[in-house]
Design a protein around this motif. Sequence first.
Motif, PDB file in Angstrom:
ATOM      1  N   LEU A 280       0.816  -1.214   0.000  1.00 34.61           N
ATOM      2  CA  LEU A 280       0.000   0.000   0.000  1.00 34.61           C
ATOM      3  C   LEU A 280       0.850   1.265   0.000  1.00 34.61           C
ATOM      4  O   LEU A 280       0.472   2.265  -0.624  1.00 34.61           O
ATOM      5  CB  LEU A 280      -0.969  -0.012   1.187  1.00 34.61           C
ATOM      6  N   SER A 281       1.995   1.224   0.662  1.00 35.86           N
ATOM      7  CA  SER A 281       2.879   2.396   0.659  1.00 35.86           C
ATOM      8  C   SER A 281       3.336   2.717  -0.755  1.00 35.86           C
ATOM      9  O   SER A 281       3.325   3.882  -1.185  1.00 35.86           O
ATOM     10  CB  SER A 281       4.101   2.152   1.552  1.00 35.86           C
ATOM     11  N   ARG A 282       3.722   1.696  -1.491  1.00 39.00           N
ATOM     12  CA  ARG A 282       4.138   1.896  -2.879  1.00 39.00           C
ATOM     13  C   ARG A 282       2.980   2.442  -3.707  1.00 39.00           C
ATOM     14  O   ARG A 282       3.142   3.360  -4.502  1.00 39.00           O
ATOM     15  CB  ARG A 282       4.653   0.569  -3.452  1.00 39.00           C
ATOM     16  N   GLU A 283       1.788   1.880  -3.500  1.00 43.73           N
ATOM     17  CA  GLU A 283       0.635   2.304  -4.293  1.00 43.73           C
ATOM     18  C   GLU A 283       0.275   3.761  -4.022  1.00 43.73           C
ATOM     19  O   GLU A 283      -0.036   4.520  -4.940  1.00 43.73           O
ATOM     20  CB  GLU A 283      -0.565   1.383  -4.033  1.00 43.73           C
ATOM     21  N   PHE A 284       0.295   4.168  -2.745  1.00 41.52           N
ATOM     22  CA  PHE A 284       0.003   5.571  -2.419  1.00 41.52           C
ATOM     23  C   PHE A 284       1.061   6.504  -3.003  1.00 41.52           C
ATOM     24  O   PHE A 284       0.744   7.573  -3.521  1.00 41.52           O
ATOM     25  CB  PHE A 284      -0.093   5.778  -0.902  1.00 41.52           C
ATOM     26  N   ALA A 285       2.324   6.105  -2.922  1.00 47.04           N
ATOM     27  CA  ALA A 285       3.406   6.934  -3.452  1.00 47.04           C
ATOM     28  C   ALA A 285       3.268   7.104  -4.963  1.00 47.04           C
ATOM     29  O   ALA A 285       3.407   8.219  -5.495  1.00 47.04           O
ATOM     30  CB  ALA A 285       4.758   6.327  -3.089  1.00 47.04           C
ATOM     31  N   VAL A 286       2.988   6.017  -5.664  1.00 50.30           N
ATOM     32  CA  VAL A 286       2.831   6.079  -7.120  1.00 50.30           C
ATOM     33  C   VAL A 286       1.617   6.926  -7.489  1.00 50.30           C
ATOM     34  O   VAL A 286       1.664   7.736  -8.420  1.00 50.30           O
ATOM     35  CB  VAL A 286       2.744   4.658  -7.723  1.00 50.30           C
ATOM     36  N   THR A 287       0.533   6.766  -6.747  1.00 49.82           N
ATOM     37  CA  THR A 287      -0.660   7.580  -7.001  1.00 49.82           C
ATOM     38  C   THR A 287      -0.348   9.054  -6.791  1.00 49.82           C
ATOM     39  O   THR A 287      -0.798   9.907  -7.561  1.00 49.82           O
ATOM     40  CB  THR A 287      -1.826   7.128  -6.097  1.00 49.82           C
ATOM     41  N   GLY A 288       0.450   9.356  -5.776  1.00 49.46           N
ATOM     42  CA  GLY A 288       0.852  10.744  -5.536  1.00 49.46           C
ATOM     43  C   GLY A 288       1.611  11.323  -6.714  1.00 49.46           C
ATOM     44  O   GLY A 288       1.359  12.458  -7.147  1.00 49.46           O
ATOM     45  N   ILE A 289       2.548  10.549  -7.256  1.00 48.21           N
ATOM     46  CA  ILE A 289       3.307  11.013  -8.415  1.00 48.21           C
ATOM     47  C   ILE A 289       2.374  11.217  -9.609  1.00 48.21           C
ATOM     48  O   ILE A 289       2.488  12.199 -10.345  1.00 48.21           O
ATOM     49  CB  ILE A 289       4.417  10.019  -8.792  1.00 48.21           C
ATOM     50  N   ARG A 290       1.446  10.297  -9.794  1.00 46.26           N
ATOM     51  CA  ARG A 290       0.499  10.434 -10.910  1.00 46.26           C
ATOM     52  C   ARG A 290      -0.322  11.710 -10.770  1.00 46.26           C
ATOM     53  O   ARG A 290      -0.622  12.380 -11.764  1.00 46.26           O
ATOM     54  CB  ARG A 290      -0.426   9.212 -10.959  1.00 46.26           C
ATOM     55  N   LEU A 291      -0.718  12.039  -9.547  1.00 43.32           N
ATOM     56  CA  LEU A 291      -1.507  13.254  -9.332  1.00 43.32           C
ATOM     57  C   LEU A 291      -0.693  14.507  -9.620  1.00 43.32           C
ATOM     58  O   LEU A 291      -1.193  15.467 -10.219  1.00 43.32           O
ATOM     59  CB  LEU A 291      -2.064  13.284  -7.909  1.00 43.32           C
ATOM     60  N   VAL A 292       0.569  14.507  -9.184  1.00 40.83           N
ATOM     61  CA  VAL A 292       1.444  15.649  -9.473  1.00 40.83           C
ATOM     62  C   VAL A 292       1.627  15.785 -10.985  1.00 40.83           C
ATOM     63  O   VAL A 292       1.550  16.889 -11.539  1.00 40.83           O
ATOM     64  CB  VAL A 292       2.811  15.505  -8.753  1.00 40.83           C
ATOM     65  N   ALA A 293       1.851  14.673 -11.658  1.00 40.36           N
ATOM     66  CA  ALA A 293       2.019  14.698 -13.118  1.00 40.36           C
ATOM     67  C   ALA A 293       0.743  15.189 -13.794  1.00 40.36           C
ATOM     68  O   ALA A 293       0.796  15.992 -14.731  1.00 40.36           O
ATOM     69  CB  ALA A 293       2.399  13.312 -13.618  1.00 40.36           C
TER      70      ALA A 293
END
Length: 192
Positions: A107-120
């Motif tokens: 879940l930590s990886r998934e939240f981090a990746v989602t965060g990057i996607r949102l910034v992008a």
Amino acid sequence: MNLPNKITIARIALIPIFMVFMLVPLPLGEIETSAGMFPVSHLIGFVLFVIAASTDWLDGYYARKLELVTNFGKFLDPLADKLLVTAALLSLIEIEMLPAWMAIVILSREFAVTGIRLVAASSGEVIAASGLGKWKTVFQMTALSVLLFYNLPFELWGIPAGMALMWIAVLLTIVSGVDYFMKNKHIFKHSM
């Protein structure tokens, strides 16, 4: 809204139904197997999970075949996967079939990746899933399916297939997360 996106939304709609069957003590009885007893509601939950997980392949197939790949789909499909995986991980922790630390790593990886996607996305960039990310998802879904089915039929022979697959999924989660951050580090530079 096109067909692949409708399929993805259907996957999201199945998640709360899956969780009800996994987490609410429903009076549906139990199934006896040579590996032990398990609730009928969990069998229904397993079937719902497999159906939902299968739609991940189906929506991608139709998006490519019918040339209906959209930015909305590129964003929604991985989100649907993350929601489904989160629901399954939490359910398995609740029924004491998965250690919480494995779920935290995933879940930590998934939240981090989602965060990057949102910034992008805030700067108009859409990041599609990578090949490693797709393999990670395949192993996560397979491991979760085996564990949700109480490791059957492998349990009959004493083979911990569900946990072995989950270890591979955790390793792929870490590797694909590092790969994702390395390939998209430019997003951090532009957003600071």
